[in-house]
Design an enzyme around this catalytic site. Structure first.
Site, PDB file in Angstrom:
ATOM      1  N   GLU A   1       0.818  -1.225   0.000  1.00  0.00           N
ATOM      2  CA  GLU A   1       0.000   0.000   0.000  1.00  0.00           C
ATOM      3  C   GLU A   1       0.851   1.273   0.000  1.00  0.00           C
ATOM      4  OE1 GLU A   1      -2.848   0.254  -0.841  1.00  0.00           O
ATOM      5  OE2 GLU A   1      -4.040  -1.449  -0.184  1.00  0.00           O
TER       6      GLU A   1
ATOM      7  N   HIS B   1      -2.836   2.555   8.038  1.00  0.00           N
ATOM      8  CA  HIS B   1      -3.882   1.860   7.275  1.00  0.00           C
ATOM      9  C   HIS B   1      -4.165   0.520   7.955  1.00  0.00           C
ATOM     10  CE1 HIS B   1      -6.016  -0.207   4.140  1.00  0.00           C
ATOM     11  NE2 HIS B   1      -5.035  -1.093   3.967  1.00  0.00           N
TER      12      HIS B   1
ATOM     13  N   HIS C   1      -7.358  -2.914   8.429  1.00  0.00           N
ATOM     14  CA  HIS C   1      -8.626  -3.559   8.075  1.00  0.00           C
ATOM     15  C   HIS C   1      -9.384  -3.820   9.383  1.00  0.00           C
ATOM     16  CE1 HIS C   1      -6.478  -5.424   4.300  1.00  0.00           C
ATOM     17  NE2 HIS C   1      -6.527  -4.112   4.268  1.00  0.00           N
TER      18      HIS C   1
ATOM     19  N   TYR D   1     -19.722  12.891  19.591  1.00  0.00           N
ATOM     20  CA  TYR D   1     -18.924  14.132  19.538  1.00  0.00           C
ATOM     21  C   TYR D   1     -17.434  13.891  19.298  1.00  0.00           C
ATOM     22  CZ  TYR D   1     -16.890  13.583  24.185  1.00  0.00           C
ATOM     23  OH  TYR D   1     -16.162  13.130  25.246  1.00  0.00           O
TER      24      TYR D   1
ATOM     25  N   HIS E   1     -12.665  -2.411   1.874  1.00  0.00           N
ATOM     26  CA  HIS E   1     -11.237  -2.575   2.115  1.00  0.00           C
ATOM     27  C   HIS E   1     -10.850  -2.282   3.570  1.00  0.00           C
ATOM     28  CE1 HIS E   1      -6.879  -1.730   0.593  1.00  0.00           C
ATOM     29  NE2 HIS E   1      -6.898  -2.304   1.770  1.00  0.00           N
TER      30      HIS E   1
ATOM     31  N   TYR F   1      -8.217  22.467  23.583  1.00  0.00           N
ATOM     32  CA  TYR F   1      -8.271  21.569  24.731  1.00  0.00           C
ATOM     33  C   TYR F   1      -7.147  20.533  24.642  1.00  0.00           C
ATOM     34  CZ  TYR F   1     -10.530  18.261  27.992  1.00  0.00           C
ATOM     35  OH  TYR F   1     -10.837  17.426  29.027  1.00  0.00           O
TER      36      TYR F   1
HETATM   37 ZN   LIG Z   1      -5.331  -2.876   3.020  1.00  0.00          ZN
END
Ligand SMILES: [Zn+2]
Length: 224
Positions: free
Chosen positions: A75, A94, A96, A115, A159, A212
């Site tokens: 990726e 990244h 899954h 929130y 994905h 904050y």
């Molecule tokens: Zn992936």
């Protein structure tokens, strides 16, 4: 080897993704931008339990390997693509992760149901990037478009997830929040029709959060 501290941060976050259950096997990846504008990214197909800082691969902003014995994550184009369009981003995670990916497979972006979503996006919503094949420049483009100019998280249809931050720990903390929010949204949808926050309510929280927790800017997990 250059960037030892940043390599350690990338490897540490990769291990935390496994320990937290957000990633199983080798399905997730982590990267960080170096001060020179290159990218340190986790290698492809290696168990993060045994990942050492020197295993992290250095690539240029186009994804070409600069230094490293292992193959960079498949990726990598998505990571470098996000760095190219978001100058302030210093790290990308990244995964899954189960609930967020469940929503991504349902084709459900996350509406302003809680929130804490304002830590991921100013409008309290997590967008959904369209599906395309993993590891492609097209996916990098879709993810970059979904993140836009200021969003810190998006879902990738069928994905998984992407989060960004100033550094790996911040991107990791946002992945934790994203998965928590995804589980809450999924559960509320299963139980009934969730009550959504209004744009005014989201705006009020976004203003409060931006002023904050300044003593601990690295963390989003100590907020209310
Ligand atoms: Zn992936």
């Amino acid at each position: 080897m250059k960037h030892h501290g940043l390599r350690e941060e990338v490897a540490h976050v990769a291990k935390r993704l496994i320990d937290s259950g957000l990633v199983t096997g080798t399905s997730g990846n982590v990267s960080a931008r170096t001060p020179e504008g290159e990218v340190l990214v986790t290698p492809s197909g290696i168990d993060y339990e045994v990942l050492e800082p020197e295993d992290v691969v250095l690539v240029d902003i186009e994804g070409t390997v600069v230094e490293g014995a292992l193959e960079p994550s498949s990726e990598t184009p998505m990571h470098t693509g996000i760095y190219r369009v978001r100058a302030e981003v210093g790290a990308v995670v990244h995964t899954h992760s189960i609930y967020a990916t469940t929503l991504a497979c349902l084709g459900w972006p996350i509406p302003p149901v809680h929130y804490m979503l304002t830590t991921l996006s100013g409008d309290g919503q997590v967008p959904l990037a369209p599906y395309t094949t993993y590891g492609t420049e097209e996916l990098a483009g879709y993810a970059g478009d979904a993140l836009g100019e200021g969003c810190n998280a998006c879902l990738l249809q069928n994905h998984g997830t992407v989060t960004v931050g100033a550094h790996p720990e911040e991107a990791f903390a946002r992945t934790v929040v994203l998965e928590e929010m995804a589980e809450i949204y999924y559960r509320t949808r299963i139980a009934g029709e969730p009550v959504l926050l209004s744009p005014g309510q989201i705006e009020e929280v976004a203003a409060k959060i931006s002023g904050y927790g300044q003593a601990k800017p690295a963390s989003t997990d100590n907020r209310g």
